[in-house]
Scaffold this active site. Sequence first.
Site, short mmCIF file in Angstrom:
data_model
loop_
_atom_site.label_atom_id
_atom_site.label_comp_id
_atom_site.label_asym_id
_atom_site.label_seq_id
_atom_site.Cartn_x
_atom_site.Cartn_y
_atom_site.Cartn_z
N ASN A 74 42.35 53.38 47.41
CA ASN A 74 42.65 52.13 48.08
C ASN A 74 43.70 52.52 49.12
O ASN A 74 44.76 53.02 48.78
CB ASN A 74 43.21 51.11 47.07
N SER A 75 43.38 52.35 50.39
CA SER A 75 44.19 52.90 51.48
C SER A 75 45.60 52.33 51.53
O SER A 75 45.87 51.21 51.07
CB SER A 75 43.51 52.68 52.82
N GLN A 76 46.47 53.10 52.16
CA GLN A 76 47.86 52.71 52.37
C GLN A 76 47.91 51.39 53.16
O GLN A 76 47.27 51.27 54.21
CB GLN A 76 48.56 53.81 53.15
#
Length: 192
Positions: free
Chosen positions: A44-46
Amino acid sequence: MAPVTSPAVAGAFRAVARRGFLPPDLRDAAEHDGPLPIGHGQTNSQPWTVAYMLELLDVRPGQRVLDVGAGSGWTTALLAHLVGASGEVIGVERVPALTAFGRANLAAYRFGWARIEQARPGVLGWPDAAPYDRILVSAMAETLPLDLVEQLAPGGIMVIPVAGEMVRVRREGDELSVERSGGFVFVPLVRD
């Protein structure tokens, strides 16, 4: 939370909490401004990076948007909030377990105009429903994938990490304008 200048993007982050798109054992880390694992070698991206990409994408209400690498469904839900009920968002995910996870997470928001599809082997994006006004890609390509560019509508914008840079592509007929910025790290874009 990432610094954003767009009221629309800030509103989407307030409306769609990252916590609900993380595995249960990581939900307490939702405020961490870094990527978090969601299984199967994916993340889950930054939040800062997601906000930056959404700013570059400049999503408007009523648009049709493709979300490549939907993962846990967070970006699909953020995009659904941005386009509103008059728009449409199609998320595509290659890992079947993550497709199911993302669909379940997205369902909690009741965005009837957004869905997550299982990617087809050897196919990038979702060409059956093209063209799209906007395309967001949350995986690193080695080179700009022309099969995704072809899914852009005239005047459409795609934001995609390519070879360590964030790339914003705008399609004007047969011409492309390309802007590059910063250094970024993502999981690889896979065509299988």
